[in-house]
Design an enzyme around this catalytic site. Sequence first.
Site, PDB file in Angstrom:
ATOM      1  N   SER A   1      38.429  66.010  52.021  1.00 53.52           N
ATOM      2  CA  SER A   1      39.020  65.388  50.724  1.00 53.52           C
ATOM      3  C   SER A   1      38.957  66.137  49.579  1.00 53.52           C
ATOM      4  O   SER A   1      38.074  67.039  49.276  1.00 53.52           O
ATOM      5  CB  SER A   1      38.445  63.699  50.840  1.00 53.52           C
ATOM      6  OG  SER A   1      38.382  63.135  52.117  1.00 53.52           O
TER       7      SER A   1
HETATM    8  N1  SAM Z   1      34.764  62.318  54.640  1.00 54.33           N
HETATM    9  C1  SAM Z   1      35.358  63.792  55.011  1.00 54.33           C
HETATM   10  C2  SAM Z   1      34.725  64.966  54.313  1.00 54.33           C
HETATM   11  O1  SAM Z   1      33.928  64.786  53.294  1.00 54.33           O
HETATM   12  O2  SAM Z   1      35.035  66.014  54.665  1.00 54.33           O
HETATM   13  C3  SAM Z   1      36.899  63.931  55.112  1.00 54.33           C
HETATM   14  C4  SAM Z   1      37.305  62.985  56.322  1.00 54.33           C
HETATM   15  S1  SAM Z   1      38.855  63.359  57.006  1.00 54.33           S
HETATM   16  C5  SAM Z   1      39.779  62.961  55.830  1.00 54.33           C
HETATM   17  C6  SAM Z   1      38.988  61.852  58.181  1.00 54.33           C
HETATM   18  C7  SAM Z   1      38.202  62.110  59.148  1.00 54.33           C
HETATM   19  O3  SAM Z   1      38.167  60.829  60.099  1.00 54.33           O
HETATM   20  C8  SAM Z   1      38.328  63.283  60.259  1.00 54.33           C
HETATM   21  O4  SAM Z   1      37.288  64.105  60.461  1.00 54.33           O
HETATM   22  C9  SAM Z   1      38.513  62.271  61.566  1.00 54.33           C
HETATM   23  O5  SAM Z   1      38.014  62.989  62.762  1.00 54.33           O
HETATM   24  C10 SAM Z   1      37.635  60.851  61.283  1.00 54.33           C
HETATM   25  N2  SAM Z   1      38.156  59.831  62.080  1.00 54.33           N
HETATM   26  C11 SAM Z   1      39.386  59.701  62.476  1.00 54.33           C
HETATM   27  N3  SAM Z   1      39.403  58.502  62.986  1.00 54.33           N
HETATM   28  C12 SAM Z   1      38.162  58.126  63.139  1.00 54.33           C
HETATM   29  C13 SAM Z   1      37.503  57.028  64.066  1.00 54.33           C
HETATM   30  N4  SAM Z   1      38.008  56.016  64.719  1.00 54.33           N
HETATM   31  N5  SAM Z   1      36.221  57.348  63.969  1.00 54.33           N
HETATM   32  C14 SAM Z   1      35.486  58.175  63.395  1.00 54.33           C
HETATM   33  N6  SAM Z   1      35.917  59.105  62.815  1.00 54.33           N
HETATM   34  C15 SAM Z   1      37.444  59.006  62.692  1.00 54.33           C
END
Ligand code: SAM
Length: 213
Positions: free
Chosen positions: A61
């Site tokens: 992000s």
């Molecule tokens: N917080 C992260 C960082 O600091 O880099 C950025 C997160 S990224 C925008 C969104 C993340 O949510 C992705 O890595 C994706 O794999 C994860 N994600 C999406 N659906 C999910 C779920 N049901 N359970 C766990 N993770 C999930």
Amino acid sequence: MTDDRERTMRFLYALRSKGVTDARVLAAMERIDRGAFVKGLFAERAYDDMPLPIACGQTISQPSVVGLMSQALEVGPRDKVLEVGTGSGYQAAVLSELARRVYTIDRYRRLVREAEEVFRALDLTNITAVTGDGSFGLPEQAPFDRIIVTAAAEDPPGPLLAQLRVGGIMVLPVGQSGAVQTLIRVTRTENGFDYHELRPVRFVPLVGGLGQE
Ligand code: SAM
């Protein structure tokens, strides 16, 4: 001033100018080097205020969004925090500076493994990273004082609401994927939940089940 110090000052200035004013959050973001979480082609953009691609088609992000979400979460030093969406691990690392313990969960095993390597390298010992579908939270560690979701759902997932302790706060983007979503803060009260809209945001969607990698 050294180049590193100048880069840090610019990074903090950009955060402040986007509304990140909480001193503990700014100090945490000064200590945690975003450059440790961005690899390959995009490494040289690590200190720009923009989301960047990471493995598995996901994103780290934008720093100001990480700051604003951390600030809205009002994390205290005794708090147990759950993050859904580990991604690169950067948000979890920032939270680890603010909280007693952080649990972070991602549906991609590869992202969890790579984030764990960075946590080890930075000696961040109060983070536990788990592979799983975070829409169901982490019942075995509930209740949580704070929950942050870094992927967008249409509505706050019921299991996450249930795992928030009374008085606890959850910050998450809600809305359709591919559209502008709304960052909201949910506070659990004795009688239910209070909802408060914070700002428009754009996140990758919360997807059910485990990822392939
Ligand atoms: N917080 C992260 C960082 O600091 O880099 C950025 C997160 S990224 C925008 C969104 C993340 O949510 C992705 O890595 C994706 O794999 C994860 N994600 C999406 N659906 C999910 C779920 N049901 N359970 C766990 N993770 C999930």
